[in-house]
Write an enzyme that holds these catalytic residues in place. Structure first.
Site, PDB file in Angstrom:
ATOM      1  N   ASP A 294       0.879  -1.149   0.000  1.00 45.75           N
ATOM      2  CA  ASP A 294       0.000   0.000   0.000  1.00 45.75           C
ATOM      3  C   ASP A 294       0.933   1.219   0.000  1.00 45.75           C
ATOM      4  O   ASP A 294       2.130   1.109   0.258  1.00 45.75           O
ATOM      5  CB  ASP A 294      -0.922  -0.037   1.223  1.00 45.75           C
ATOM      6  CG  ASP A 294      -2.134   0.840   1.017  1.00 45.75           C
ATOM      7  OD1 ASP A 294      -3.174   0.596   1.641  1.00 45.75           O
ATOM      8  OD2 ASP A 294      -2.042   1.780   0.181  1.00 45.75           O
TER       9      ASP A 294
HETATM   10  C1  GLC Z   1      -4.312   4.219  -0.239  1.00 44.72           C
HETATM   11  C2  GLC Z   1      -5.177   2.990  -0.004  1.00 44.72           C
HETATM   12  C3  GLC Z   1      -5.081   1.964  -1.097  1.00 44.72           C
HETATM   13  C4  GLC Z   1      -4.933   2.673  -2.405  1.00 44.72           C
HETATM   14  C5  GLC Z   1      -3.553   3.329  -2.405  1.00 44.72           C
HETATM   15  C6  GLC Z   1      -3.332   4.200  -3.641  1.00 44.72           C
HETATM   16  O1  GLC Z   1      -3.678   4.606   0.947  1.00 44.72           O
HETATM   17  O2  GLC Z   1      -5.020   2.331   1.246  1.00 44.72           O
HETATM   18  O3  GLC Z   1      -6.268   1.144  -1.068  1.00 44.72           O
HETATM   19  O4  GLC Z   1      -5.038   1.775  -3.501  1.00 44.72           O
HETATM   20  O5  GLC Z   1      -3.321   4.104  -1.240  1.00 44.72           O
HETATM   21  O6  GLC Z   1      -4.181   5.294  -3.602  1.00 44.72           O
END
Ligand code: GLC
Length: 731
Positions: free
Chosen positions: A259
């Site tokens: 993430d």
């Molecule tokens: C965010 C979310 C994730 C997302 C990523 C990109 O923090 O937790 O689900 O795909 O970052 O935006």
């Protein structure tokens, strides 16, 4: 003779086809070997981390393309700037917003999930994305989790059955699904560091199954880590979770990415299974350091470890191989479809999933459906009747080509009736991460709403949550189980001036509903995306008979929920650790086993018609471990309207030697029947699905003895319970 020659020719053709196919598979792997052999260490390491907000590098010298990623589970997010979280302001990136995944889960329909995956995958393909960052399948452990709306509910079997077709649908477009957030990201409060402690049984039986199905059956091409720690190691680089379980036991051959900002250590990232590091060096919202990509854990520091021999180049090559395999499955795939965006077909899928997922929870005096009649005065009250819901919520927010509001849907469908709208309450403008109180006068709003309601024949209240901070939004949990902004009091005040009132909840979570004695109708409307108003009006008018079933439990009060009965450490934790003390008893498993009646149960949902399940039987009394149980029953539509019912099969162990939930969902089937029609259903449950995870053996174990088979149309409405037994001596 002639015949023989023909047979030989046929055999040769089959051999060539098979051989060709086998050759084609190793051909790609051979291609990958050849590319890796030509790459420098620098080029290899550069592929293992971000080069911008949503891309990772290819190999320019060899013509290997970059990897382009985009959120999210409900549609393709608007273009973000290359190196900061601002929106790029393009004019060609408006798309279709599909219903939130809790609504998809509420359909209890695998076909709907496949259609959804194909459609959202076509839009991602057209927007030239190689990875679509979704779906999410974290289990709904507490109604306060800010991101439950992005996930598929509280039951591992339901989530496992619906995540697979979604993945298949997306990946038919040559776009990688990216199942997230692996694992136990079940709250947003302290998500970036909280350490989750839970039993091996809870991990294996509740929190892992949907991810396991995503890999073994869905064959997902990528997976995203959770932010949190699990048993003391960050999920982004967790030896047990990634090396042992994901890539070892499950044989995951895809790419494991973080993430955004979830990596914390170079050596662990290198050795514990991380393939691409994304989003480091940013606070996820605003600042990001100049040229910080070289500061990534899997950048300069990793290169050093490989060059000085502390980490073998094979470890690096495995990461690069996985990334190249994903590139061959996506941007270098020969027969990749073209994709499409904002088509009638996609709008139809969004509308149909909404129709199928709306759950009718209460319908006194047949309040619903509402007939469109000349002279009928309908008061549409509530901010959620007009508020856009495709924005907000965090990374899953979308820039849509259009969004039909509930009010607009009602106005378009009820052309004879006289529609009047009053806002009733105001929540204030929502900005990701902040709640700005409304400047409107709450008393004035309430007075106006009561006036409109008093003079109407029917009152429809659209309330719920709204995806602003602490209200179904990423990076924060809800701070109360209640409806915010005085909605509860307003509903009661409205019912005092007009008892002919129905409520539609727009939310991704259960909420407290202490006012249901004062209203006639209640629907769970979820977040339905671009086609919200059309799908809601379809059901409210009776054009479509509601068939959704709750994928979550509505506890009467928050304390009735398993995560909230066992102290602060159980939820939200002490800001360092959180302990899942309820173990395997999540959702209805807790309510059933602890005999705490919910307000609305998992699997519950009414219809405008009546169904009857009868002739329920199983094919045997005693089963061998290798058997499967065949459950048959008749389903009859006794009403005047076509409708769909979900027959659910739960199984419980009688007198088990280990702790068990009273019953667990093991099969379901949704069937549409015309008025008066009867259908014979056959559902199957493999005896091996009755296993529990034996912590002593560190393996799944089947217990002999008696089991109960529960068949019904809700976890709390069982038509019949049958006893069977499993005998490991029978073969
Ligand atoms: C965010 C979310 C994730 C997302 C990523 C990109 O923090 O937790 O689900 O795909 O970052 O935006």
């Amino acid at each position: 003779m002639k015949k023989n020659r023909f047979d030989k020719l046929k055999f040769l053709i089959v051999l060539l086809l098979l051989g060709g196919n086998v050759f084609a598979q190793t051909d790609t792997e051979k291609e990958i070997d050849k590319i890796i052999a030509q790459m420098t260490v620098d080029e290899k390491v550069t592929m293992c981390h971000a080069q911008s907000k949503f891309t990772s590098a290819g190999v320019p010298r060899l013509g290997i393309p970059e990897v382009w990623m985009s959120d999210g589970p409900h549609g393709v997010r608007a273009e973000i700037n290359w190196d900061n979280w601002g929106y790029a302001g393009w004019t060609n990136d408006s798309i279709t917003a599909f219903p939130a995944l809790t609504c998809l889960a509420a359909t209890f329909d695998e076909q709907s999930s496949y259609d959804y995956g194909v459609a959202v995958g076509e839009e991602a393909r057209y927007r030239k994305k190689d990875i679509l960052l979704g779906p999410g399948v974290n289990i709904y452990r507490t109604p306060l989790n800010g991101r439950n709306f992005e996930y598929m509910g509280e039951d591992p079997h339901l989530a496992s059955k619906l995540v697979v077709p979604y993945i298949k649908g997306v990946q038919t477009n040559g776009v990688a699904a990216c199942v997230k957030h692996f694992v136990a990201n079940n709250q947003e409060l302290w998500r970036g560091h909280i350490n989750v402690e839970l039993s091996e049984r809870a991990l294996r039986e509740i929190y892992l199954p949907a991810f396991k199905a995503a890999v073994l059956e869905g064959e997902t091409w990528s997976m995203m880590s959770a932010y949190n720690q699990l048993r003391g190691q960050y999920c982004s680089h967790n030896e047990e979770l990634v090396n042992t379980i994901l890539k070892g036991e499950w044989g995951f051959d895809g790419v494991y990415l973080t993430d955004w900002g979830a990596a914390h250590d170079t050596k662990q990232s290198a050795l514990y299974g991380l393939d691409i590091e994304m989003g480091t060096g940013t606070n996820g919202l605003t600042y990001s350091k100049k040229n910080h990509y070289e500061n990534y854990y899997l950048a300069g520091a990793f290169k050093e470890l490989v060059k000085n021999g502390e980490v073998s180049e094979e470890v690096l090559d495995d990461k690069v191989r996985r990334i190249l395999r994903l590139i061959y499955r996506t941007s270098l795939s020969e027969n990749r479809p073209l994709g499409s965006v904002n088509t009638d077909a996609h709008h139809e899928v969004a509308r149909r999933v909404g129709q199928q997922g709306i759950v009718l929870l209460q319908n006194e005096d047949n309040f619903f459906p509402i007939a469109d009649k000349l002279g009928l005065k309908i008061a549409v009250i509530g901010e959620n009747a007009t508020r856009m819901m495709t924005i907000g919520g965090g990374s899953s927010e979308l820039k849509v080509e259009y969004e039909i509001s509930p009010l607009q849907g009602i106005q378009e469908r009820f052309t004879n009736a006289e529609i009047t709208h009053a806002m009733g309450y105001a929540s204030g403008p929502s900005q990701y991460g902040r709640v700005i109180p409304s400047t409107l006068d709450a008393d004035e709003l309430k007075k106006e709403a009561l006036e409109v309601a008093k003079n109407a024949d029917v009152v429809l209240f659209f309330g719920g949550l709204n995806k602003s901070h602490h209200q179904d939004c990423e990076d924060g949990d809800r701070t109360t189980y209640d409806l915010p902004f005085g909605q509860g009091e307003l509903i009661q005040a409205l019912s005092a001036v007009n008892e002919n009132i129905g409520v539609v909840l727009v939310s991704g979570n259960a909420v407290a509903t202490p006012w249901t004695d004062q209203v006639k109708g209640l629907m769970q409307g979820w977040y339905l995306g671009s086609e919200t108003g059309h799908a809601m009006a379809d059901v409210i008018s009776g054009d479509v008979n509601p068939s959704g079933k709750l994928p979550i439990t509505f506890p009467k009060k928050l304390e009735d929920n398993g995560a909230h009965q066992l102290g602060e450490l159980s939820y939200p934790g002490d800001s360092v650790n959180v302990e899942y003390k309820e173990g395997i008893l999540v959702g209805y498993r807790w309510h059933d086993t602890k005999k705490i009646a919910p307000k609305y149960a998992f699997g519950y949902g009414l219809s405008y018609t009546d169904f009857e399940i009868s002739e329920i039987a199983v094919d045997k009394k005693v089963y061998a471990p290798v058997d499967e149980i065949t459950i048959t029953c008749d389903l009859k539509n006794n009403g005047e309207l076509k409708g769909a019912e979900v027959v659910q099969v739960y199984v419980g162990k009688n007198k088990s030697k280990v702790e068990r939930a009273l019953k667990e969902l093991k099969a379901f089937e949704k069937v549409e029947l015309s008025a008066g029609e009867t259908s014979k259903l056959t559902l199957k449950v493999a005896i091996s699905d009755l296993k529990y995870y034996d912590e002593e053996q560190s393996d799944w174990a089947l217990e002999s003895g008696d089991y109960y088979i529960y068949v019904g149309n809700s976890s709390d409405n069982i038509s019949k319970r049958l006893k069977i037994s499993v005998d490991s001596n029978v073969n």
